[in-house]
Design an enzyme around this catalytic site. Structure first.
Site, PDB file in Angstrom:
ATOM      1  CE1 TYR A 109      92.025  21.484  22.466  1.00 53.07           C
ATOM      2  CE2 TYR A 109      91.334  23.049  24.153  1.00 53.07           C
ATOM      3  CZ  TYR A 109      92.220  22.102  23.698  1.00 53.07           C
ATOM      4  OH  TYR A 109      93.301  21.758  24.467  1.00 53.07           O
ATOM      5  CE  LYS A 113      91.933  18.573  24.802  1.00 53.60           C
ATOM      6  NZ  LYS A 113      92.743  17.347  24.910  1.00 53.60           N
ATOM      7  CB  ILE A 142     101.084  26.038  27.242  1.00 51.86           C
ATOM      8  CG1 ILE A 142     100.281  25.047  28.090  1.00 51.86           C
ATOM      9  CG2 ILE A 142     102.560  25.652  27.212  1.00 51.86           C
ATOM     10  CD1 ILE A 142     100.180  23.667  27.471  1.00 51.86           C
TER      11      ILE A 142
END
Length: 201
Positions: A109, A113, A142
């Protein structure tokens, strides 16, 4: 509403053509699709890697490339492309804050990114003469309102953030609106980290 698989280039081409045929333009493209896997690095499979790259990198390229082709072909006037990255494209996770059952960001990931950030800079330089702005917004951790994270993890993560909390979804709205507006017409190739100051330590 028009749904399609961004990793499927034919569907991307067809969908972009339908949108432009109906509206005669596309003002803003937000590349927000992204996936990750939470298995351990030593258990990483080729299938997991391929799926992550297909969505996070190839999907983003599919949309940007095929829009750019139509933008030039049809002599469209302006577009704002906003790629969604992650702080983990710039930083590595602090493994000390994760418990055994917590989902931590995987290496694949983070790689994808980081790729989105570099792709943003490349496309910004290449597309500037065509009046296309390309920028990236990279969110920090988040707070998940639906599937609550472990309270211990939330507390440990928050202590690493100067603002002492995780992000809420609406913390990102102003940045998106700014990058999509005429107020950002002279801004391109930038990666804006919205992380409560985490990356400033």
């Amino acid at each position: 509403h028009l749904g399609f698989d961004i990793s499927n280039e034919k569907k991307v081409k067809d969908s972009l053509k339908k949108i432009i045929k109906k509206f005669k333009k596309i003002d803003v493209i937000i590349n927000n699709a992204g996936i990750s896997f939470f298995t351990k690095f030593e258990q990483r499979t080729k299938l997991e890697m391929n799926k992550t790259f297909n969505v996070n990198i190839i999907g983003t390229i599919n949309l940007c490339k095929n829009y750019f082709i139509l933008h030039k072909k049809l002599s469209l006037k302006q577009c704002k492309i906003i790629n969604i990255g992650s702080i983990y494209g710039s930083l590595s996770p602090d493994f000390r804050i994760y418990g055994k059952k917590d989902n931590f960001n995987s290496e694949v990931y983070g790689i994808t990114k980081a790729g989105v950030t570099q792709l943003t800079k490349y496309l910004a330089a290449m597309m500037a003469s065509n009046n296309i702005n390309v920028n990236c917004m990279s969110p920090g951790g988040i707070l998940n309102e639906k599937n609550k994270q472990n309270k211990k993890f939330i507390n440990k993560y928050s202590k690493r953030v100067p603002m002492n909390r995780m992000a809420k979804v609406n913390d990102f709205h102003t940045c998106i609106l700014f990058l999509a507006s005429e107020n950002s017409n002279y801004i391109t190739g930038q990666n804006i980290l919205i992380d409560g100051g985490l990356s400033s330590w």
